[in-house]
Structure formats: C-alpha cells, structure tokens
Design a protein around this motif. Structure first.
Motif, PDB file in Angstrom:
ATOM      1  N   UNK A  81      39.210  31.442  38.649  1.00 19.68           N
ATOM      2  CA  UNK A  81      38.966  32.385  37.548  1.00 19.68           C
ATOM      3  C   UNK A  81      40.103  33.404  37.427  1.00 19.68           C
ATOM      4  N   UNK A  82      40.568  33.921  38.554  1.00 24.35           N
ATOM      5  CA  UNK A  82      41.653  34.906  38.524  1.00 24.35           C
ATOM      6  C   UNK A  82      42.953  34.270  38.025  1.00 24.35           C
ATOM      7  N   UNK A  83      43.247  33.054  38.472  1.00 24.08           N
ATOM      8  CA  UNK A  83      44.472  32.378  38.031  1.00 24.08           C
ATOM      9  C   UNK A  83      44.404  32.047  36.545  1.00 24.08           C
ATOM     10  N   UNK A  84      43.232  31.639  36.069  1.00 29.98           N
ATOM     11  CA  UNK A  84      43.074  31.340  34.642  1.00 29.98           C
ATOM     12  C   UNK A  84      43.287  32.606  33.811  1.00 29.98           C
ATOM     13  N   UNK A  85      42.643  33.709  34.217  1.00 29.13           N
ATOM     14  CA  UNK A  85      42.764  34.968  33.475  1.00 29.13           C
ATOM     15  C   UNK A  85      44.210  35.467  33.475  1.00 29.13           C
ATOM     16  N   UNK A  86      44.902  35.291  34.585  1.00 29.63           N
ATOM     17  CA  UNK A  86      46.293  35.725  34.654  1.00 29.63           C
ATOM     18  C   UNK A  86      47.189  34.851  33.765  1.00 29.63           C
ATOM     19  N   UNK A  87      46.953  33.557  33.744  1.00 26.67           N
ATOM     20  CA  UNK A  87      47.775  32.646  32.942  1.00 26.67           C
ATOM     21  C   UNK A  87      47.603  32.905  31.448  1.00 26.67           C
ATOM     22  N   UNK A  88      46.374  33.215  31.030  1.00 31.28           N
ATOM     23  CA  UNK A  88      46.113  33.441  29.611  1.00 31.28           C
ATOM     24  C   UNK A  88      46.206  34.915  29.227  1.00 31.28           C
ATOM     25  N   UNK A  89      46.375  35.793  30.199  1.00 31.42           N
ATOM     26  CA  UNK A  89      46.355  37.229  29.979  1.00 31.42           C
ATOM     27  C   UNK A  89      45.091  37.624  29.232  1.00 31.42           C
ATOM     28  N   UNK A  90      43.980  37.105  29.742  1.00 29.81           N
ATOM     29  CA  UNK A  90      42.660  37.332  29.157  1.00 29.81           C
ATOM     30  C   UNK A  90      41.820  38.123  30.152  1.00 29.81           C
ATOM     31  N   UNK A  91      40.734  38.741  29.686  1.00 25.13           N
ATOM     32  CA  UNK A  91      39.834  39.415  30.625  1.00 25.13           C
ATOM     33  C   UNK A  91      39.236  38.400  31.596  1.00 25.13           C
ATOM     34  N   UNK A  92      39.204  38.767  32.880  1.00 25.85           N
ATOM     35  CA  UNK A  92      38.645  37.876  33.895  1.00 25.85           C
ATOM     36  C   UNK A  92      37.125  37.831  33.750  1.00 25.85           C
ATOM     37  N   UNK A  93      36.528  36.640  33.771  1.00 27.35           N
ATOM     38  CA  UNK A  93      35.072  36.557  33.753  1.00 27.35           C
ATOM     39  C   UNK A  93      34.475  37.312  34.934  1.00 27.35           C
ATOM     40  N   UNK A  94      33.310  37.856  34.729  1.00 27.93           N
ATOM     41  CA  UNK A  94      32.680  38.694  35.750  1.00 27.93           C
ATOM     42  C   UNK A  94      32.251  37.898  36.960  1.00 27.93           C
ATOM     43  N   UNK A  95      31.710  36.692  36.752  1.00 26.67           N
ATOM     44  CA  UNK A  95      31.204  35.902  37.880  1.00 26.67           C
ATOM     45  C   UNK A  95      31.091  34.443  37.476  1.00 26.67           C
ATOM     46  N   UNK A  96      30.992  33.598  38.498  1.00 25.33           N
ATOM     47  CA  UNK A  96      30.798  32.164  38.303  1.00 25.33           C
ATOM     48  C   UNK A  96      29.734  31.724  39.288  1.00 25.33           C
ATOM     49  N   UNK A  97      28.698  31.071  38.769  1.00 24.22           N
ATOM     50  CA  UNK A  97      27.603  30.593  39.594  1.00 24.22           C
ATOM     51  C   UNK A  97      27.532  29.080  39.494  1.00 24.22           C
TER      52      UNK A  97
END
Length: 165
Positions: A81-97
C-alpha cells in the motif's frame, strides 16, 4: 518409640526422601522460560515481488514489476500500500484487511479529491489490480470509505467487488 522405627517405616522414609530429592532436582535450577531471540537469518530483510499497475491514460494501465524489501515488523500488505501510494503520489489507504479470498481496503475521504471520473477509475483499478496481482490468494477487492461501506466514491460504484479481468 520402638513402634515408630520399624523396618517398613524407615524404608518408606528413605523412598520419600529419594522422591523429594528427585523432584527438587527436576524443579529447581531450570533453564529460563524466556523465548529465544530470532536468529540472524530470520531477522534479515526479506524481499517481496510486487506487480504495480500504473495509470497510463488513455491506453489503460501500465504493468511494472518491483521488488520491495521487508524490514522486521513490516507486513507485506502495508508495504505494498505504501509503495503504491508513493508511486502514484496518491493518499495512502488507511488499512487493508484480508478475509479469505477477499481484500477489503479502507480509503480516506480525500482519496478521489480533485479527480475527474476517468482519473478516479484509473486510481481505483490501479490499486485493485496491484493488490490482486501481488497477492494471488485474493480474488476480489472491496472498498470502504472511512471505515464504512459506501455506495460510491465520487464517481464510481463501490457496491460491487473489483476482480482481475
């Protein structure tokens, strides 16, 4: 007093003393019950292959493979999730279940802020396809907004799960 010092009483006393000695030796001076420290091999960082889908309008999504290094204490899901948010420069999702074959992603309220319908679709499909490709045990991704199921984000319907084509 003669009745107390019979052969059988002395034999019983000897067996009792021997049993107490054996019990005392087995109970006392035990090794510490603390858990052992992890070895050097398990504390070393491990790697996780990540398949990242980047928005590439108007062609669609661009597939890119990366290798993420997991430090001790990192979970693969949070690292992706952190790598995806950094690559897209998007807000990081709060959680993943993870719920069996279903991933549930909790999005922040500002996830689609300032995006038009096509940009929002690219962002959501990019996240869903990245998770489904990186973690093959999952087959569907559902989205929550601020921890609650919502019928949609800004432009897209979130009531149905996302699947790989």
């Amino acid at each position: 007093m003669r009745r107390l010092l019979t052969f059988w009483n002395l034999l019983g006393l000897a067996f009792f003393t021997l049993g107490a000695l054996v019990y005392w030796q087995s109970q006392g001076w035990r090794a510490s019950s603390a858990l052992p420290l992890p070895s050097e091999e398990t504390s070393a960082a491990s790697s996780l292959p990540m398949i990242l889908y980047l928005p590439n309008p108007p062609q669609g999504l661009l597939k890119e493979t990366r290798t993420l290094e997991l430090a001790p204490g990192d979970t693969p899901e949070n690292k992706v999730l952190a790598a995806w948010a950094e690559a897209l420069q998007a807000p990081k999702p709060r959680a993943l279940y993870g719920l069996g074959r279903l991933f549930v992603v909790d999005l922040p309220a500002d996830f689609a802020l300032g995006l038009d319908a096509s940009q929002e679709a690219f962002r959501l499909y990019s996240l869903a396809y990245t998770l489904l490709s990186t973690f093959p045990q999952a087959q569907e991704v559902r989205f929550l907004v601020e921890g609650e199921p919502k019928p949609g984000l800004a432009h897209l319907d979130l009531s149905q799960p996302f699947r790989l084509p």
